[in-house]
Design a protein around this motif. Structure first.
Motif, PDB file in Angstrom:
ATOM      1  N   LEU A  65      35.035  47.856  43.830  1.00  0.00           N
ATOM      2  CA  LEU A  65      36.407  48.018  43.358  1.00  0.00           C
ATOM      3  C   LEU A  65      36.722  49.503  43.264  1.00  0.00           C
ATOM      4  O   LEU A  65      35.969  50.267  42.660  1.00  0.00           O
ATOM      5  CB  LEU A  65      36.577  47.359  41.989  1.00  0.00           C
ATOM      6  N   SER A  66      37.844  49.903  43.872  1.00  0.00           N
ATOM      7  CA  SER A  66      38.293  51.288  43.788  1.00  0.00           C
ATOM      8  C   SER A  66      39.784  51.316  43.530  1.00  0.00           C
ATOM      9  O   SER A  66      40.508  50.400  43.924  1.00  0.00           O
ATOM     10  CB  SER A  66      37.961  52.049  45.079  1.00  0.00           C
ATOM     11  N   CYS A  67      40.258  52.364  42.840  1.00  0.00           N
ATOM     12  CA  CYS A  67      41.679  52.522  42.537  1.00  0.00           C
ATOM     13  C   CYS A  67      42.090  53.967  42.800  1.00  0.00           C
ATOM     14  O   CYS A  67      41.289  54.882  42.657  1.00  0.00           O
ATOM     15  CB  CYS A  67      41.965  52.164  41.077  1.00  0.00           C
ATOM     16  N   ASN A  74      49.994  52.808  41.501  1.00  0.00           N
ATOM     17  CA  ASN A  74      48.548  52.628  41.378  1.00  0.00           C
ATOM     18  C   ASN A  74      48.154  51.530  42.343  1.00  0.00           C
ATOM     19  O   ASN A  74      48.752  50.462  42.369  1.00  0.00           O
ATOM     20  CB  ASN A  74      48.151  52.226  39.955  1.00  0.00           C
ATOM     21  N   CYS A  76      44.734  49.402  44.051  1.00  0.00           N
ATOM     22  CA  CYS A  76      43.314  49.098  43.933  1.00  0.00           C
ATOM     23  C   CYS A  76      42.907  48.231  45.113  1.00  0.00           C
ATOM     24  O   CYS A  76      43.721  47.500  45.681  1.00  0.00           O
ATOM     25  CB  CYS A  76      43.001  48.373  42.622  1.00  0.00           C
ATOM     26  N   GLU A  88      43.866  44.121  48.494  1.00  0.00           N
ATOM     27  CA  GLU A  88      44.371  45.470  48.266  1.00  0.00           C
ATOM     28  C   GLU A  88      45.827  45.343  47.885  1.00  0.00           C
ATOM     29  O   GLU A  88      46.579  44.603  48.524  1.00  0.00           O
ATOM     30  CB  GLU A  88      44.233  46.336  49.514  1.00  0.00           C
ATOM     31  N   ILE A 107      37.218  53.631  36.272  1.00  0.00           N
ATOM     32  CA  ILE A 107      37.028  52.214  35.973  1.00  0.00           C
ATOM     33  C   ILE A 107      35.885  52.046  34.978  1.00  0.00           C
ATOM     34  O   ILE A 107      34.794  52.582  35.163  1.00  0.00           O
ATOM     35  CB  ILE A 107      36.744  51.429  37.265  1.00  0.00           C
ATOM     36  N   VAL A 128      41.742  45.536  35.828  1.00  0.00           N
ATOM     37  CA  VAL A 128      40.954  46.766  35.869  1.00  0.00           C
ATOM     38  C   VAL A 128      41.072  47.494  34.536  1.00  0.00           C
ATOM     39  O   VAL A 128      42.141  48.007  34.189  1.00  0.00           O
ATOM     40  CB  VAL A 128      41.411  47.682  37.027  1.00  0.00           C
TER      41      VAL A 128
END
Length: 157
Positions: A65-67, A74, A76, A88, A107, A128
């Motif tokens: 998981l990335s944001c 925003n 993610c 996504e 995160i 998140v």
């Protein structure tokens, strides 16, 4: 040189077998609890969300998981451990308008779990939780995510 009796040979073989089984089980559990190799294209800031244990040792299961901030939103991304994108999209901060600054998009792995998740299309997407206490909710399921956050906050009162 003394020859080993059948009993001594049996004990030696049994000992080696027991040690091999112990090493295999311990090694298997170590492997299943390790973080897998980060796939190409998954940023360094991504965290690995471990899937619940199956009870048996095996390859680690879960998703990355990335944001980040993109064009005033925003965003993610949930990526399978092989690098394929599972989801996504835009995420909204709980209880307020605006965007969480890039520097604040850290995160909180301990709080971000599959337990607090919503269906987004055909993917179970986590809410998140960030280190600064904010929560990002998938925009496509904001109202459902909001109810989950409120229910969790009621429990802690």
């Amino acid at each position: 040189m003394k020859r080993l009796s059948l009993f001594e040979k049996s004990v030696a073989v049994l000992t080696v077998l027991v040690v091999a089984i112990i090493v295999a089980v311990v090694g298997g559990y170590w492997w299943s609890n390790s973080t897998p190799h980060r796939p190409r294209g998954v940023p360094e800031s991504a965290v690995f969300l471990r899937a619940p244990a199956t009870g048996a040792p095996g390859a680690p299961r879960g998703q990355w998981l990335s944001c980040w901030v993109s064009e005033g939103h925003n965003r993610c991304k949930l990526t399978d451990k092989d690098g394929s994108t599972k989801f996504e999209g835009d995420f909204l901060p709980y209880g307020r308008d605006g965007v969480v600054a890039e520097a604040q998009l850290k995160i909180n792995l301990a709080k971000t779990t599959k337990q607090d998740s919503v269906w987004a299309g055909d993917t179970w997407v986590p809410l998140v939780y960030l280190d600064n206490g904010e929560v990002l909710i998938p925009a496509v399921q904001y109202e459902k995510g909001k109810l989950i956050v409120e229910k969790e906050r009621e429990k802690t009162k």
